[in-house]
Design a protein around this motif. Structure first.
Motif, PDB file in Angstrom:
ATOM      1  N   ARG A  84      36.443  39.126  47.352  1.00 47.17           N
ATOM      2  CA  ARG A  84      36.799  40.521  47.078  1.00 47.17           C
ATOM      3  C   ARG A  84      38.144  40.866  47.706  1.00 47.17           C
ATOM      4  N   VAL A  85      38.340  40.414  48.924  1.00 49.92           N
ATOM      5  CA  VAL A  85      39.598  40.698  49.610  1.00 49.92           C
ATOM      6  C   VAL A  85      40.758  40.039  48.866  1.00 49.92           C
ATOM      7  N   LEU A  86      40.588  38.796  48.478  1.00 48.31           N
ATOM      8  CA  LEU A  86      41.659  38.086  47.796  1.00 48.31           C
ATOM      9  C   LEU A  86      41.939  38.683  46.419  1.00 48.31           C
ATOM     10  N   SER A  87      40.897  39.097  45.712  1.00 48.52           N
ATOM     11  CA  SER A  87      41.136  39.729  44.406  1.00 48.52           C
ATOM     12  C   SER A  87      41.799  41.099  44.576  1.00 48.52           C
ATOM     13  N   PHE A  88      41.483  41.806  45.668  1.00 45.71           N
ATOM     14  CA  PHE A  88      42.161  43.071  45.953  1.00 45.71           C
ATOM     15  C   PHE A  88      43.649  42.839  46.207  1.00 45.71           C
ATOM     16  N   LEU A  89      43.954  41.777  46.949  1.00 43.17           N
ATOM     17  CA  LEU A  89      45.356  41.466  47.213  1.00 43.17           C
ATOM     18  C   LEU A  89      46.101  41.169  45.919  1.00 43.17           C
ATOM     19  N   LEU A  90      45.455  40.478  44.996  1.00 48.42           N
ATOM     20  CA  LEU A  90      46.075  40.236  43.691  1.00 48.42           C
ATOM     21  C   LEU A  90      46.271  41.545  42.930  1.00 48.42           C
ATOM     22  N   THR A  91      45.298  42.446  43.035  1.00 51.17           N
ATOM     23  CA  THR A  91      45.371  43.718  42.324  1.00 51.17           C
ATOM     24  C   THR A  91      46.535  44.578  42.815  1.00 51.17           C
ATOM     25  N   ILE A  92      46.792  44.544  44.131  1.00 49.25           N
ATOM     26  CA  ILE A  92      47.871  45.394  44.652  1.00 49.25           C
ATOM     27  C   ILE A  92      49.236  44.751  44.500  1.00 49.25           C
ATOM     28  N   GLY A  93      49.274  43.544  43.940  1.00 44.24           N
ATOM     29  CA  GLY A  93      50.566  42.971  43.586  1.00 44.24           C
ATOM     30  C   GLY A  93      51.052  41.812  44.430  1.00 44.24           C
ATOM     31  N   MET A  94      50.200  41.240  45.257  1.00 42.34           N
ATOM     32  CA  MET A  94      50.634  40.067  46.023  1.00 42.34           C
ATOM     33  C   MET A  94      50.794  38.876  45.080  1.00 42.34           C
ATOM     34  N   PRO A  95      51.770  38.039  45.347  1.00 50.73           N
ATOM     35  CA  PRO A  95      51.972  36.868  44.482  1.00 50.73           C
ATOM     36  C   PRO A  95      50.757  35.926  44.507  1.00 50.73           C
ATOM     37  N   ARG A  96      50.472  35.360  43.355  1.00 52.98           N
ATOM     38  CA  ARG A  96      49.307  34.476  43.221  1.00 52.98           C
ATOM     39  C   ARG A  96      49.418  33.258  44.126  1.00 52.98           C
ATOM     40  N   ARG A  97      50.636  32.741  44.316  1.00 52.08           N
ATOM     41  CA  ARG A  97      50.795  31.564  45.193  1.00 52.08           C
ATOM     42  C   ARG A  97      50.381  31.875  46.619  1.00 52.08           C
ATOM     43  N   LEU A  98      50.725  33.066  47.083  1.00 51.34           N
ATOM     44  CA  LEU A  98      50.350  33.463  48.444  1.00 51.34           C
ATOM     45  C   LEU A  98      48.836  33.627  48.566  1.00 51.34           C
ATOM     46  N   VAL A  99      48.224  34.244  47.574  1.00 53.31           N
ATOM     47  CA  VAL A  99      46.768  34.439  47.599  1.00 53.31           C
ATOM     48  C   VAL A  99      46.052  33.096  47.521  1.00 53.31           C
ATOM     49  N   ASP A 100      46.560  32.171  46.724  1.00 50.73           N
ATOM     50  CA  ASP A 100      45.946  30.840  46.660  1.00 50.73           C
ATOM     51  C   ASP A 100      46.068  30.115  47.997  1.00 50.73           C
ATOM     52  N   GLY A 101      47.191  30.296  48.684  1.00 54.95           N
ATOM     53  CA  GLY A 101      47.357  29.706  50.007  1.00 54.95           C
ATOM     54  C   GLY A 101      46.370  30.290  51.002  1.00 54.95           C
ATOM     55  N   LEU A 102      46.136  31.594  50.908  1.00 55.73           N
ATOM     56  CA  LEU A 102      45.162  32.226  51.802  1.00 55.73           C
ATOM     57  C   LEU A 102      43.742  31.783  51.482  1.00 55.73           C
TER      58      LEU A 102
END
Length: 52
Positions: A3-21
């Motif tokens: 949920r946290v990672l999908s929220f980060l994607l929703t607010i506009g964080m780059p997908r590469r950064l979210v995948d790294g997290l």
């Protein structure tokens, strides 16, 4: 955690950064813990500034 990672994607964080997290969940937990304490520290600092 998803949920946290999908929220980060929703607010506009780059997908590469979210995948790294996603590969390092400990980093996400530490960052969330630090971010949770920021408002508390700021309020205490402000209160002490107003007293002084």
């Amino acid at each position: 955690m998803d949920r946290v990672l999908s929220f980060l994607l929703t607010i506009g964080m780059p997908r590469r950064l979210v995948d790294g997290l996603r590969r390092r969940p400990f980093v996400v937990i530490v960052l969330l813990g630090v971010l949770a304490w920021v408002p508390v520290i700021l309020l205490v600092w402000l209160f002490l500034r107003l007293l002084g």
